[in-house]
Design a protein around this motif. Structure first.
Motif, PDB file in Angstrom:
ATOM      1  N   GLN A 254      37.802 104.051  70.731  1.00 51.91           N
ATOM      2  CA  GLN A 254      37.703 102.525  70.779  1.00 51.91           C
ATOM      3  C   GLN A 254      37.240 101.524  71.816  1.00 51.91           C
ATOM      4  N   VAL A 255      36.026 101.646  72.073  1.00 50.32           N
ATOM      5  CA  VAL A 255      35.591 101.331  73.844  1.00 50.32           C
ATOM      6  C   VAL A 255      35.677  99.936  73.581  1.00 50.32           C
ATOM      7  N   ILE A 256      35.851  98.926  74.259  1.00 47.27           N
ATOM      8  CA  ILE A 256      35.840  97.368  74.001  1.00 47.27           C
ATOM      9  C   ILE A 256      35.703  96.729  75.407  1.00 47.27           C
ATOM     10  N   ALA A 257      34.325  95.773  75.296  1.00 47.16           N
ATOM     11  CA  ALA A 257      33.799  95.209  75.911  1.00 47.16           C
ATOM     12  C   ALA A 257      34.187  93.868  75.868  1.00 47.16           C
ATOM     13  N   ILE A 258      34.169  93.256  77.016  1.00 50.63           N
ATOM     14  CA  ILE A 258      34.162  92.194  77.129  1.00 50.63           C
ATOM     15  C   ILE A 258      33.032  91.235  78.770  1.00 50.63           C
ATOM     16  N   ALA A 259      31.920  90.215  78.277  1.00 48.26           N
ATOM     17  CA  ALA A 259      31.110  90.495  78.989  1.00 48.26           C
ATOM     18  C   ALA A 259      30.806  88.836  78.814  1.00 48.26           C
ATOM     19  N   ARG A 260      29.905  87.680  79.020  1.00 47.66           N
ATOM     20  CA  ARG A 260      29.485  86.401  78.973  1.00 47.66           C
ATOM     21  C   ARG A 260      28.876  86.191  79.555  1.00 47.66           C
ATOM     22  N   GLY A 261      27.695  85.045  79.630  1.00 50.56           N
ATOM     23  CA  GLY A 261      26.922  85.110  80.684  1.00 50.56           C
ATOM     24  C   GLY A 261      25.598  85.415  80.737  1.00 50.56           C
ATOM     25  N   GLU A 262      24.565  84.239  80.508  1.00 52.85           N
ATOM     26  CA  GLU A 262      22.997  84.296  80.368  1.00 52.85           C
ATOM     27  C   GLU A 262      22.048  85.565  81.261  1.00 52.85           C
ATOM     28  N   VAL A 263      23.507  86.155  82.472  1.00 50.05           N
ATOM     29  CA  VAL A 263      22.528  87.304  83.600  1.00 50.05           C
ATOM     30  C   VAL A 263      22.939  88.192  82.556  1.00 50.05           C
ATOM     31  N   LYS A 264      23.573  88.038  82.028  1.00 52.00           N
ATOM     32  CA  LYS A 264      24.342  89.915  81.142  1.00 52.00           C
ATOM     33  C   LYS A 264      23.968  90.080  79.400  1.00 52.00           C
ATOM     34  N   ALA A 265      22.832  88.541  79.112  1.00 54.52           N
ATOM     35  CA  ALA A 265      22.277  88.976  78.161  1.00 54.52           C
ATOM     36  C   ALA A 265      21.517  90.212  77.639  1.00 54.52           C
ATOM     37  N   LYS A 266      20.829  90.611  78.662  1.00 54.01           N
ATOM     38  CA  LYS A 266      20.071  91.596  78.031  1.00 54.01           C
ATOM     39  C   LYS A 266      20.905  93.007  78.127  1.00 54.01           C
TER      40      LYS A 266
END
Length: 320
Positions: A274-286
């Motif tokens: 189970q790989v859980i990722a947390i990320a946000r922001g326009e610069v990270k969308a791609k």
């Protein structure tokens, strides 16, 4: 007879849904079996006699979660509305959602692999004791640079373990070295090998997703120079996960650089259940979109704006 059947069905449903009687009590009142009551309730739903409305204050988020789940076949998605929050508070709201999710998925004896990164640090600060025994937290990558920082993998592991009342391990090695030969020698050191072997046994991974830019934390904190960054970009890399660099389709690139990094490889990350990722922001969308296309994740925790951007990228790629 049909009219009387309908009349009884309505009465049964009123008692069940409005007055809160259980099916056995209703059956006893009318001298029928419990299974008959159950069938009446089921029929009432099917025939439109009963309409169930769920008042969902998270309807916009839920719609995005459902679309991401279906498009990328994820196990779960958590989308947080941060539109009214400034950037710092938005990070806290996302971290709180991530911490609450982790507290529900931890089980006794879990080994949790943890990445470096500021989003992971924010999550670790919000984590509460999940009341689970023998949790073990282990870093998935070495230290990003020699400057002290509270978002290194070792620091995140230590904080998570403290808040979750678990044990933790430290990886005393840099994330990137000058040659593959040096990497192999370091990985052969017993203390380093022991920690990496434990990280390979993790059944949960908590990771961030890195963008590729001069502002990226891993670029600013390691000895990657401008020339190497230029090469990374020219080869179509849009994101990083642990020691792997991925293009827009989630495929691993520039493996010569990955081969100089100490931590779990892309294949080893994908082997974690189970790989859980947390990320946000326009610069990270791609980068987030690429990680989804490459099936790197099981669970994604993000905000509404980023979720919309990720879905827009997917739509545009489909139209090409």
């Amino acid at each position: 007879m049909e009219k009387e059947r309908l009349r009884l069905m309505v009465k049964v449903c009123q008692l069940y849904f409005q007055e809160g009687l259980n099916q056995q009590s209703i059956a006893s009142r009318y001298g029928i079996s419990r299974s008959q009551v159950s069938r009446m309730i089921t029929a009432a739903k099917a025939e439109g006699v009963v309409e169930i409305t769920i008042r969902n204050p998270f309807s916009d988020e839920s719609a995005l979660e459902k679309e991401l789940l279906e498009r990328f076949r994820l196990r779960d998605v958590i989308v947080v509305d941060t539109t009214e929050a400034e950037s710092g508070m938005a990070d806290v709201l996302l971290a709180q959602a991530g911490a609450a999710f982790l507290e529900t998925v931890f089980n006794d004896g879990d080994v949790i692999g943890v990445m470096a990164g500021k989003s992971i640090t924010a999550l670790a600060k919000e984590l509460k004791d999940p009341q689970k025994r023998n949790l073990q937290f282990v870093p998935l990558i070495g230290g990003w640079g020699s400057e002290g920082a509270d978002w290194h993998a070792n620091s995140n592991v230590s904080l998570m373990a403290k808040n979750a009342k678990g044990g933790h391990w430290l990886l005393h090695a840099p994330a990137i070295v000058s040659s593959e030969d040096i990497k192999q020698k370091l990985m052969a050191e017993p203390e380093i090998e022991k920690v990496l072997n434990l990280s390979r046994r993790a059944n949960i991974a908590v990771i961030g997703i890195g963008q590729i830019s001069e502002r990226a934390t891993f670029v600013q904190s390691t000895n990657i120079n401008a020339g190497e960054l230029s090469i990374i970009k020219s080869e179509g890399v849009v994101g990083s996960i642990c020691t792997s660099f991925i293009n827009e389709n989630g495929e691993e690139m520039v493996k010569d650089l990955s081969n100089r990094m100490l931590g779990l490889s892309g294949e080893e990350i994908k082997n974690i259940p189970q790989v859980i990722a947390i990320a946000r922001g326009e610069v990270k969308a791609k980068a987030i979109h690429a990680s989804l296309k490459g099936n790197w994740l099981d669970v994604l925790i993000t905000d509404m704006a980023t979720a919309k951007q990720v879905l827009e990228i997917e739509k545009n790629m489909g139209e090409k």
